[in-house]
Scaffold this active site. Structure first.
Site, PDB file in Angstrom:
ATOM      1  N   ASP A  62       1.120  -0.864   0.422  1.00 40.21           N
ATOM      2  CA  ASP A  62      -0.085   0.160  -0.172  1.00 40.21           C
ATOM      3  C   ASP A  62       0.909   1.654   0.329  1.00 40.21           C
ATOM      4  O   ASP A  62       1.822   1.182   0.022  1.00 40.21           O
ATOM      5  CB  ASP A  62      -1.574  -0.286   1.451  1.00 40.21           C
ATOM      6  CG  ASP A  62      -1.866   1.001   0.979  1.00 40.21           C
ATOM      7  OD1 ASP A  62      -2.386   1.409   0.032  1.00 40.21           O
ATOM      8  OD2 ASP A  62      -2.845   1.106   2.387  1.00 40.21           O
ATOM      9  N   GLU A  98       2.282   5.166  -4.183  1.00 40.94           N
ATOM     10  CA  GLU A  98       2.599   6.434  -4.845  1.00 40.94           C
ATOM     11  C   GLU A  98       3.580   7.233  -5.630  1.00 40.94           C
ATOM     12  O   GLU A  98       4.215   7.775  -6.119  1.00 40.94           O
ATOM     13  CB  GLU A  98       1.294   7.120  -5.133  1.00 40.94           C
ATOM     14  CG  GLU A  98      -0.126   6.060  -4.308  1.00 40.94           C
ATOM     15  CD  GLU A  98      -0.353   5.655  -3.805  1.00 40.94           C
ATOM     16  OE1 GLU A  98      -1.173   4.825  -3.715  1.00 40.94           O
ATOM     17  OE2 GLU A  98      -0.208   5.961  -3.128  1.00 40.94           O
ATOM     18  N   ASP A 124      -9.618   3.325  -2.110  1.00 38.55           N
ATOM     19  CA  ASP A 124     -10.441   4.351  -0.594  1.00 38.55           C
ATOM     20  C   ASP A 124     -12.057   4.905  -0.971  1.00 38.55           C
ATOM     21  O   ASP A 124     -11.898   5.564  -1.170  1.00 38.55           O
ATOM     22  CB  ASP A 124      -9.631   4.686   0.161  1.00 38.55           C
ATOM     23  CG  ASP A 124      -8.586   4.265   0.699  1.00 38.55           C
ATOM     24  OD1 ASP A 124      -8.380   2.920   0.640  1.00 38.55           O
ATOM     25  OD2 ASP A 124      -7.521   5.249   1.120  1.00 38.55           O
TER      26      ASP A 124
END
Length: 964
Positions: free
Chosen positions: A529, A532, A605
């Protein structure tokens, strides 16, 4: 799991926020996008506009092998700035166009393609090049009907098929590669290249101002909010218009939350005012219809018409904005504006969707064949709070007789968010806990984020610092410090090769000389996770663009590629834990072209709303046509507390998503499926069992995508590319080549729905065998959509293999018998496939698998249903990239499942009651129910023939004779 927009909120997690648009740039707030869009506006206003870029005819050189050509490119506005052009045709017809600055003040980033491509493509030896005074032409193709024309002045590249333009580069003259230059000081202006006389000086200065703008807009520094981007290299953006003059629909460029058929961003009737943005970002509670960037970026776009499909892959790793416009109903114009990099565009000539997928995945790789269990149901939340909590969740699933294969742990398992390090207050016995989960073949997935807590008592950070593999601050001297879940954090620079073997060594589960994750097992898999990267106190909740990576490249150059390196290396790490290796499972949030080779992704999300449920279906479809089939959305929505009806419908979406995981925010109420009241709990149990019964279909579909690149979920335009009525459909889709047509319900209170049938063929309701007949020009039919069922139909002509025994996990189904659903088409025929292997190792690459084809055909009035060895019939094909030449039908896996049988064959659509049903002359037990006449809404209920226990093995050749 989602980062907060401020590190000050590390421990304060509100139940619900709205997206903070002010945290993210619009095109008007990004200087290079402003410059690119302004250039487009000026060009549109001037009818006399002509691109300043041209080819120097004297420099054109065709290679001795007649495979490619190179030439020098110049700009009339900057005659002393040099560029190079390289155009080549691959052996599968793909055209690669590269342009770079030559002998500039600095080197432009040119490595994006090397991270995406599986290998350097092979050049075609069969291209005929013709060089003239005004252009270069390449002719090729089986019919010599494909032509690439590179015109000199202005520079344009056009792909033709049959004399009709398919793809045009720089047709509107928006090509601009901002060259490197020296910053002027004080009142001094940037130097102007001196032409021959004063009149030309005035003309050139005026034209240059017209072309680049009157002001140096954000050339050397740019502010956004409280952050300043120093831009030490100055302006280096790249603009190019890519047009599809005979294709009215464009799809792709994931990831955005919007429709499949990309809405326009230019013109009076633009759906969006901003271009589509590709800039991997942690967008909190994203909008359900927006061109805003999200977590991943794949710069791959399809253009489609009833005549053909083409595509382009723009290999750039920096932030990119894409305008989409339709000057007519049958043409599309796009404008790509990137912050840095070279021009490196791959043009895929198609002409069919299947051709395009093959061409793209030959470049970037097909999706990996996942472990079989990874296609089952995954249960997650932020967070299961202890070892006992995990055990209790497993116990409750078993007590309610609900299947599940994987339990997940979010960040709270880790002491002070130091990944790999268990918090022993809540997880005192992690290995024992994992073994308890693994007892019946289940797995665990544990989160590993890329940020490292900056403390020397954390061995992962300490070793990374000592190895010198951390991302640097601007200037490249000091390690960058930002804030994330761990507080003060550092980030591993995976572009540094020195990090690769070290990262993989961390996942070794056995005690060795160096620190590794010994408190783990080989059945523990990984969730990457925040890659980015997400940085709470960074600009746009990410890394400063002027940070420095290995090789001296700035973060701006590689931002969109950053996430795929963690995904790739973690996948390699899991494979290195065992000998022989097992197939890895790694979920990633951030992705780029090529990420499909390493695991799965999810759409981030989302909100627990009907709108997010609906757009999640479209986003997963776009990822599938973007080459990344192993995709899904959080079932139930990450945020919020969905009402029972919504949650049930979301499970209906999930069971028909390639990646099927329920996940929820830490502040949501617990919503494991066993917690619902009746009748909802029983409905969820049935939906979960339906997913498990269809696992053979999913696994066979993934085998196909791992070979051909065809997506697992297929929009109508992929399956029926000439049917214009389906070009914009994105709420229903086909599951692989199985013939299953799915229409998930994403609206409240629905009891029936409309499904579009694109052909004059019969489709059968999977539950009731009701038959619906389409039409040659397409037809909408109304089907029931009660809460306890997902509307999906079986296309006539399909044979669907399922496993119907309820089990607690997919591993317990390995020796279960099969049911074959034979859906006869209007001619009384059907066919289907089944692929099986051990589901965990790579032994299938050694020929240890079965690949069967089931065929139903009419012989006179009788029906024959048989099983044949498909692998033996197709020795030239491959499985998971490995040729079938080493295949043997009597391989070890086939022997191991020799006792697995077909327990039932269900035939629907047989027009006459049989006189007998036999195998090898032996009469079988069967039942026949005749069909029911049609009414005004549907074709009627099909006849059903049920053949019970025919005594045939799933891995052997056989034939059932139905005498009518």
């Amino acid at each position: 799991m989602r980062a907060l927009s401020s590190f000050l909120l590390l421990t304060i997690v509100p139940a619900a926020f709205a997206v903070k648009s002010q945290d993210f740039k619009t095109c008007a707030q990004a200087a290079f996008c402003r410059r690119g869009r302004a250039l487009s506006a000026r060009a549109q206003e001037s009818q006399a506009w002509k691109s300043p870029y041209s080819v120097d005819p004297s420099s054109v050189a065709v290679s001795p092998e007649q495979a490619s050509f190179v030439a020098a490119v110049k700009s009339s506005l900057y005659p002393n700035i040099k560029f190079s052009l390289d155009v080549r045709v691959h052996d599968d017809g793909v055209v690669r166009v590269r342009m770079d600055e030559v002998d500039g003040l600095r080197k432009r980033y040119d490595e994006a393609a090397s991270w995406a491509l599986t290998a350097e493509p092979t050049i075609s030896p069969d291209v005929k090049w013709a060089v003239s005074k005004k252009d270069v032409r390449a002719t090729y193709g089986a019919k010599n009907d494909i032509e690439v024309v590179v015109s000199y002045d202005p520079l344009t590249v056009i792909l033709y098929r049959g004399g009709k333009a398919q793809v045009v580069l720089n047709g509107r003259g928006l090509l601009h590669m901002e060259h490197f230059r020296t910053k002027a000081t004080g009142e001094e202006k940037a130097p102007v290249d001196a032409p021959a006389d004063d009149s030309q000086v005035v003309m050139q200065v005026n034209n240059r101002a017209w072309f680049e703008g009157e002001e140096e807009d954000g050339f050397w520094e740019e502010k956004f909010g409280s952050w300043t981007d120093s831009k030490p290299k100055g302006p280096e953006s790249l603009s190019i218009d890519i047009n599809f003059p005979n294709h009215g629909h464009v799809y792709g460029i994931p990831q955005h939350a919007t429709r499949l058929d990309l809405p326009t961003t230019t013109g009076e009737n633009a759906h969006f005012s901003d271009p589509y943005r590709l800039y991997n970002a942690d967008v909190f509670e994203y909008l359900a219809d927006s061109p805003m960037s999200l977590y991943g970026s794949i710069p791959f776009m399809h253009a489609h018409s009833a005549e053909s499909t083409v595509a382009i892959f723009n290999a750039v790793g920096s932030e990119t904005w894409i305008d989409v416009g339709h000057p007519s109903a049958t043409s599309t114009e796009t404008h790509w504006i990137s912050e840095s990099g070279i021009l490196d565009v791959f043009i895929m000539p198609g002409p069919t969707p299947a051709d395009v997928f093959a061409q793209y995945t030959r470049l970037t790789g097909t999706p990996a064949l996942p472990a079989h269990w990874a296609l089952a149901y995954h249960q997650c939340r932020w967070n299961y709070i202890s070892s006992d909590d995990v055990r209790d969740v497993q116990r409750r699933f078993d007590a309610e007789d609900m299947p599940v294969d994987v339990f997940w742990l979010d960040i709270e398992y880790a002491e002070e968010h130091k990944y790999f390090i268990w918090d022993k207050k809540t997880f005192p016995d992690p290995v024992d806990m994992m073994h308890d989960v693994e007892a019946i073949g289940r797995k665990m997935v544990v989160i590993i984020d890329p940020h490292l807590k900056r403390t020397d008592d954390y061995p992962v950070y300490k070793e990374a610092k000592e190895l010198g593999v951390l991302v640097k601050s601007p200037g490249g001297e000091n390690n960058y410090e930002g804030w994330c879940w761990s507080g003060s954090s550092a980030w591993i620079d995976f572009f540094n090769p020195s990090s690769w073997d070290w990262w993989k060594s961390l996942f070794i589960t056995e005690q060795g000389d160096k620190w590794s994750w010994t408190e783990s097992t080989v059945d523990t898999y990984i969730w990457n996770d925040m890659n980015e990267p997400s940085i709470f106190n960074g600009p746009e909740i990410s890394m400063p663009r002027d940070n420095v990576h290995h090789g001296g490249w700035e973060h701006r150059d590689i931002h969109n590629i950053n996430g795929v390196l963690l995904h790739n290396l973690t996948s390699q790490a899991l494979m290195s834990r065992t000998d022989p290796p097992r197939r890895p499972f790694v979920l990633t949030r951030s992705f780029y072209a090529g990420s499909q080779r390493f695991g799965a992704m999810w759409t981030g999300d989302n909100l627990g709303t009907w709108e997010h449920m609906a757009v999640g279906v479209k986003m997963v479809l776009v990822n599938n046509i973007g080459g990344f089939s192993f995709a899904g959305s959080d079932v139930g929505g990450f945020f919020g507390n969905p009402e029972p009806e919504m949650l049930v419908r979301w499970y209906g979406v999930g069971i028909f998503s390639p990646f099927f995981r329920a996940h929820a925010h830490i502040d949501t109420k617990r919503r494991e499926p066993y917690l619902l009241d009746e009748p909802y709990k029983s409905i969820l149990r049935s939906l979960l069992r339906l997913r498990y019964s269809l696992l053979p279909v999913w696994y066979t579909a993934f085998r196909e995508t791992s070979v051909t690149g065809l997506p697992v979920l297929r929009p109508h335009w992929v399956v029926f590319p000439k049917d214009e009525g389906g070009f914009s459909l994105d709420d229903q889709y086909f599951l692989g080549s199985s013939g299953l047509l799915v229409k998930p319900i994403t609206d409240k209170g629905v009891t029936e729905t409309s499904i579009y049938l694109p052909e004059d063929q019969v489709y059968y309701d999977y539950y009731s065998y009701e038959a619906y007949r389409g039409a040659s020009k397409g037809k909408n039919v109304t089907v029931p959509a009660a809460l306890d069922r997902v509307p999906f139909l079986v296309r006539g002509g399909s044979i669907v293999p399922t496993r119907e025994r309820p089990r607690r996990s997919s591993m317990l189904m390995k020796r279960d018998p099969f049911t074959l659903r034979v859906a006869l088409d209007t001619s009384g025929a059907a066919a289907g496939e089944l692929y099986l292997d051990d589901g965990e190792t790579f032994s299938h690459r050694d020929g240890k698998f079965i690949w069967r084809k089931f065929v139903a055909s009419k012989q006179h009035k009788d029906l024959r249903i048989k099983s044949v060895d498909l692998a033996a019939q197709r020795p030239g094909e491959a499985v998971d990239g490995v040729a079938l030449s080493n295949y043997n039908g009597a391989n070890d896996f086939a022997k191991d499942i020799a006792t697995v049988r077909v327990e039932r064959v269900v035939v629907f659509g047989l027009s006459t009651k049989p006189k007998s049903v036999q195998v090898g002359g032996k009469e079988l037990y069967w039942e026949y129910t005749p069909g029911v006449a049609s009414d005004t809404k549907k074709q009627g209920t099909a006849s059903v023939l049920v053949i019970k226990d025919p005594g045939v093995g799933v891995s052997s050749d056989w034939e059932i004779a139905v005498q009518v």
